[in-house]
Motif scaffolding. Sequence first.
Motif, PDB file in Angstrom:
ATOM      1  N   ILE A  65      -3.476  -0.774  -0.239  1.00  0.00           N
ATOM      2  CA  ILE A  65      -3.357  -2.111   0.611  1.00  0.00           C
ATOM      3  C   ILE A  65      -3.874  -1.532   2.061  1.00  0.00           C
ATOM      4  N   MET A  66      -5.098  -2.466   2.398  1.00  0.00           N
ATOM      5  CA  MET A  66      -5.719  -2.252   3.658  1.00  0.00           C
ATOM      6  C   MET A  66      -5.144  -3.047   4.844  1.00  0.00           C
ATOM      7  N   GLY A  67      -4.850  -2.146   5.878  1.00  0.00           N
ATOM      8  CA  GLY A  67      -4.193  -2.727   7.071  1.00  0.00           C
ATOM      9  C   GLY A  67      -4.718  -2.051   8.151  1.00  0.00           C
ATOM     10  N   ASP A 100      16.629   1.837  -7.690  1.00  0.00           N
ATOM     11  CA  ASP A 100      17.953   1.776  -8.247  1.00  0.00           C
ATOM     12  C   ASP A 100      17.699   1.168  -9.438  1.00  0.00           C
ATOM     13  N   ASP A 101      16.290   0.439  -9.757  1.00  0.00           N
ATOM     14  CA  ASP A 101      15.908  -0.327 -10.970  1.00  0.00           C
ATOM     15  C   ASP A 101      15.376   0.697 -11.894  1.00  0.00           C
ATOM     16  N   GLY A 102      15.397   2.017 -11.674  1.00  0.00           N
ATOM     17  CA  GLY A 102      14.846   2.895 -12.492  1.00  0.00           C
ATOM     18  C   GLY A 102      13.379   3.387 -12.311  1.00  0.00           C
ATOM     19  N   TYR A 103      12.755   2.433 -11.389  1.00  0.00           N
ATOM     20  CA  TYR A 103      11.324   2.765 -11.114  1.00  0.00           C
ATOM     21  C   TYR A 103      11.193   3.788  -9.979  1.00  0.00           C
ATOM     22  N   GLN A 104       9.822   4.178  -9.932  1.00  0.00           N
ATOM     23  CA  GLN A 104       9.757   5.057  -8.964  1.00  0.00           C
ATOM     24  C   GLN A 104       8.370   4.342  -7.973  1.00  0.00           C
ATOM     25  N   TYR A 105       8.322   4.210  -6.725  1.00  0.00           N
ATOM     26  CA  TYR A 105       7.470   3.960  -5.972  1.00  0.00           C
ATOM     27  C   TYR A 105       7.044   5.187  -4.844  1.00  0.00           C
ATOM     28  N   ASN A 106       5.714   5.040  -5.178  1.00  0.00           N
ATOM     29  CA  ASN A 106       4.939   6.060  -4.317  1.00  0.00           C
ATOM     30  C   ASN A 106       4.206   5.530  -3.034  1.00  0.00           C
ATOM     31  N   TYR A 107       4.115   5.895  -1.930  1.00  0.00           N
ATOM     32  CA  TYR A 107       3.641   5.547  -0.641  1.00  0.00           C
ATOM     33  C   TYR A 107       2.875   6.699  -0.236  1.00  0.00           C
ATOM     34  N   VAL A 108       1.562   6.644  -0.477  1.00  0.00           N
ATOM     35  CA  VAL A 108       0.556   7.664  -0.023  1.00  0.00           C
ATOM     36  C   VAL A 108      -0.341   7.163   1.078  1.00  0.00           C
ATOM     37  N   HIS A 109      -0.654   8.373   1.605  1.00  0.00           N
ATOM     38  CA  HIS A 109      -1.640   8.296   3.022  1.00  0.00           C
ATOM     39  C   HIS A 109      -0.865   7.863   4.220  1.00  0.00           C
ATOM     40  N   ILE A 110       0.261   8.005   4.148  1.00  0.00           N
ATOM     41  CA  ILE A 110       0.994   7.635   5.503  1.00  0.00           C
ATOM     42  C   ILE A 110       0.697   8.262   6.744  1.00  0.00           C
ATOM     43  N   ASN A 111       0.882   7.585   8.045  1.00  0.00           N
ATOM     44  CA  ASN A 111      -0.018   7.948   9.116  1.00  0.00           C
ATOM     45  C   ASN A 111       0.429   9.362   9.496  1.00  0.00           C
ATOM     46  N   ASP A 149      -3.943   7.117   7.367  1.00  0.00           N
ATOM     47  CA  ASP A 149      -5.164   7.360   6.638  1.00  0.00           C
ATOM     48  C   ASP A 149      -4.845   9.098   6.407  1.00  0.00           C
ATOM     49  N   SER A 150      -3.686   9.664   6.238  1.00  0.00           N
ATOM     50  CA  SER A 150      -3.657  11.009   6.125  1.00  0.00           C
ATOM     51  C   SER A 150      -4.034  11.588   4.827  1.00  0.00           C
ATOM     52  N   GLY A 151      -4.570  12.880   4.980  1.00  0.00           N
ATOM     53  CA  GLY A 151      -4.645  13.868   3.629  1.00  0.00           C
ATOM     54  C   GLY A 151      -6.076  13.415   3.396  1.00  0.00           C
ATOM     55  N   ASN A 152      -6.265  13.308   2.164  1.00  0.00           N
ATOM     56  CA  ASN A 152      -7.611  13.165   1.629  1.00  0.00           C
ATOM     57  C   ASN A 152      -8.221  11.691   1.801  1.00  0.00           C
ATOM     58  N   ALA A 153      -7.640  10.840   2.389  1.00  0.00           N
ATOM     59  CA  ALA A 153      -8.028   9.651   3.003  1.00  0.00           C
ATOM     60  C   ALA A 153      -8.228   9.417   4.544  1.00  0.00           C
ATOM     61  N   GLU A 154      -8.380  10.735   5.258  1.00  0.00           N
ATOM     62  CA  GLU A 154      -8.849  10.982   6.544  1.00  0.00           C
ATOM     63  C   GLU A 154     -10.078  10.244   6.915  1.00  0.00           C
ATOM     64  N   TRP A 155     -11.073  10.118   5.826  1.00  0.00           N
ATOM     65  CA  TRP A 155     -12.335   9.487   6.284  1.00  0.00           C
ATOM     66  C   TRP A 155     -12.420   8.003   5.744  1.00  0.00           C
ATOM     67  N   THR A 156     -11.441   7.335   5.534  1.00  0.00           N
ATOM     68  CA  THR A 156     -11.547   6.061   4.833  1.00  0.00           C
ATOM     69  C   THR A 156     -10.912   5.300   5.901  1.00  0.00           C
ATOM     70  N   ALA A 157     -10.830   4.114   5.719  1.00  0.00           N
ATOM     71  CA  ALA A 157     -10.135   2.992   6.337  1.00  0.00           C
ATOM     72  C   ALA A 157      -8.479   3.238   6.217  1.00  0.00           C
ATOM     73  N   ASP A 158      -7.971   2.780   7.147  1.00  0.00           N
ATOM     74  CA  ASP A 158      -6.424   2.890   7.019  1.00  0.00           C
ATOM     75  C   ASP A 158      -5.829   2.026   5.945  1.00  0.00           C
ATOM     76  N   HIS A 159      -4.936   2.537   5.033  1.00  0.00           N
ATOM     77  CA  HIS A 159      -4.472   1.983   3.877  1.00  0.00           C
ATOM     78  C   HIS A 159      -3.142   2.629   3.361  1.00  0.00           C
ATOM     79  N   LEU A 160      -2.417   1.756   2.715  1.00  0.00           N
ATOM     80  CA  LEU A 160      -1.227   2.504   1.930  1.00  0.00           C
ATOM     81  C   LEU A 160      -1.853   2.594   0.384  1.00  0.00           C
ATOM     82  N   HIS A 161      -1.864   3.711  -0.237  1.00  0.00           N
ATOM     83  CA  HIS A 161      -1.854   3.872  -1.604  1.00  0.00           C
ATOM     84  C   HIS A 161      -0.706   3.801  -2.125  1.00  0.00           C
TER      85      HIS A 161
END
Length: 188
Positions: A65-67, A100-111, A149-161
């Motif tokens: 998700i590009m932002g 609580d629904d039993g699913y896992q949600y991962n948010y990657v490349h946080i600031n 754009d943290s981690g291996n996204a440092e050289w990409t556009a800001d986004h949420l993986h």
Amino acid sequence: MGEIGTMIGTMKHLVVVAFLVFGIPGLARAEEIVDIAFPVEGDVTFTDTFDAPRSGGRLHQATDIMGEKMMPLLAAVDGVILFAPTEEPSYGYMIMLGGDDGYQYNYVHINNDTPGTDDGIGGTEYVYAPGIAKGVRVERGQHIAYLGDSGNAEWTADHLHFEILDPNENPINPYASLLAAQQRLLNA
């Protein structure tokens, strides 16, 4: 040759039956729509790049998700923070939210930057929303972190993986769930 051909035919049949009965671990189920809150506050763009090839022969099992840097990231569902590292891993800061629904949600490349920069030294003050840490209970729509754009996204556009894993920890394509969540926002 006839006996070998029969054996190969039987083996192919067994593989197809095994797939139909047991599935393949880790195989994505693209059709599933999960009821979530849209995980980014503000104007963003995203496309369906689930299972697109990535470096090292891996597949992209998320939606990017590009932002803009520092946009608030929101809890997709009610749940508990399972992982929120205080030191930046190589793949970047992230949150694992056990829903609580039993699913896992991962948010990657946080600031990881100081606001207004791309310095990579912002510290956890600019990674997670105040009070967010492993073990903390959150509510759907609650501010939990900041887009970056943290981690291996440092050289990409800001986004949420953004990843969704089903209760068996199989990745599912988030795209349809994100479209549905976005449509609910537009209709609100």
